[in-house]
Design an enzyme around this catalytic site. Sequence first.
Site, short mmCIF file in Angstrom:
data_model
loop_
_atom_site.label_atom_id
_atom_site.label_comp_id
_atom_site.label_asym_id
_atom_site.label_seq_id
_atom_site.Cartn_x
_atom_site.Cartn_y
_atom_site.Cartn_z
N ASN A 15 1.26 12.44 -3.29
CA ASN A 15 0.39 11.26 -3.32
C ASN A 15 -1.01 11.71 -2.92
O ASN A 15 -1.27 12.00 -1.76
CB ASN A 15 0.94 10.20 -2.35
CG ASN A 15 0.02 8.99 -2.25
OD1 ASN A 15 -0.93 8.84 -3.03
ND2 ASN A 15 0.30 8.11 -1.30
N LYS A 17 -3.68 10.04 -2.79
CA LYS A 17 -4.49 8.99 -2.15
C LYS A 17 -5.90 9.02 -2.76
O LYS A 17 -6.03 9.30 -3.95
CB LYS A 17 -4.48 9.17 -0.62
CG LYS A 17 -3.03 9.27 -0.09
CD LYS A 17 -2.91 9.17 1.38
CE LYS A 17 -1.44 9.25 1.79
NZ LYS A 17 -1.22 9.12 3.21
N HIS A 105 2.96 1.04 -0.34
CA HIS A 105 2.53 2.05 0.61
C HIS A 105 1.92 1.38 1.84
O HIS A 105 1.22 0.37 1.72
CB HIS A 105 1.51 3.00 -0.03
CG HIS A 105 1.29 4.23 0.78
ND1 HIS A 105 0.49 4.24 1.90
CD2 HIS A 105 1.82 5.48 0.68
CE1 HIS A 105 0.52 5.45 2.44
NE2 HIS A 105 1.31 6.22 1.72
N GLU A 107 -0.55 2.08 3.60
CA GLU A 107 -2.01 1.94 3.60
C GLU A 107 -2.44 0.72 2.80
O GLU A 107 -3.42 0.07 3.13
CB GLU A 107 -2.65 3.24 3.07
CG GLU A 107 -2.54 4.35 4.11
CD GLU A 107 -2.49 5.76 3.56
OE1 GLU A 107 -2.78 5.96 2.36
OE2 GLU A 107 -2.13 6.68 4.33
N GLU A 177 8.84 5.88 4.63
CA GLU A 177 7.67 6.49 5.24
C GLU A 177 7.35 5.76 6.55
O GLU A 177 6.67 4.73 6.54
CB GLU A 177 6.45 6.36 4.32
CG GLU A 177 6.55 7.16 3.05
CD GLU A 177 5.17 7.54 2.53
OE1 GLU A 177 4.97 8.74 2.28
OE2 GLU A 177 4.30 6.68 2.39
N GLY A 183 0.08 11.05 8.12
CA GLY A 183 -1.22 11.64 8.43
C GLY A 183 -1.42 11.98 9.90
O GLY A 183 -2.53 12.26 10.33
N SER A 223 3.87 13.37 7.07
CA SER A 223 3.57 14.70 7.62
C SER A 223 4.53 15.79 7.13
O SER A 223 4.85 16.73 7.87
CB SER A 223 3.54 14.67 9.16
OG SER A 223 2.50 13.81 9.60
P1 13P Z 1 0.99 12.59 4.94
O1 13P Z 1 1.90 13.57 4.24
O2 13P Z 1 -0.46 12.98 4.90
O3 13P Z 1 1.49 12.26 6.30
O4 13P Z 1 1.06 11.23 4.08
C1 13P Z 1 2.29 10.73 3.72
C2 13P Z 1 2.08 9.64 2.74
O5 13P Z 1 1.53 8.60 3.08
C3 13P Z 1 2.53 9.85 1.36
O6 13P Z 1 2.50 8.67 0.65
#
Ligand code: 13P
Length: 263
Positions: A15, A17, A105, A107, A177, A183, A223
């Site tokens: 992903n 982002k 997601h 976010e 997740e 992150g 992560s």
């Molecule tokens: P990270 O791997 O940066 O923690 O992000 C995970 C994520 O949100 C994938 O959609």
Amino acid sequence: MTSPESPRKPIMVGNWKMNMNHLEAIAYVQKLAFGVSDKDLDRTEVAVLPPFTDLRSVQTLKEADKLKILFGAQDVSAHKDGPYTGEISASMLAKLKVDMVLVGHSERRAYHHEDDDLINAKIGEILKNSLRPLLAVGETLPIRQAGDAMSHVIAQLSGCLKGVSTKQTDGLIVAYEPVWAIGTGEVASPEDAQQMCLAIREWLSSRFSSTVAEQTRVLYGGSVKASNVKELMNQPDVDGALVGGACLDPAEFLRIIRWPDQL
Ligand code: 13P
């Protein structure tokens, strides 16, 4: 994903982002495609989720070079078409032949106030256009600390998949997740990831059927990197990873894809 007899092929999804413009996307996918071997793709499916502005470039490259790497969108509108400035419809994505569409997601939930009803409407649009939903679910740290992680995730699943028929689960992928692991560098323990992925599978079995539960891939995200992917993938109910930060470097993403080769 420990058993070689598993009916589920592992999948590693990157992903991106809000990273990489369309020129960087082309360079990235070329690098990834050059690195990924047929042996890798026999063992593991590989997908990238670039921003909307990159999708056409990735599609053109994929078709021209007959790449077996999958690609998808990070979001979609809940509406079919019309006066929704800034939105992208599922039919537009279908025209680009995306292989999957991420919804739910954390976010999007946190920064755009998306709730399970809205995500459910988005899934409806995805299914109407014969696309495959990749549904992300997961709890925040306070919810986990209160001991409510499992009931929270199950409520998200049940709200987001409301009205979905057993037949419509064909291409469904679920990603667990935990928000506190995204992150942050703080990965869930393999045992925690396994426990939640199993709970998701059991819910799929009771809501749909044991066949759906057996066939639906349940991923872990938060992560994930090359140094921790193997222990996660060794869990029987973890069928792949949804990777954020670590996928932005194609060499690191390749190491994640090659987890079975790690000693
Ligand atoms: P990270 O791997 O940066 O923690 O992000 C995970 C994520 O949100 C994938 O959609």
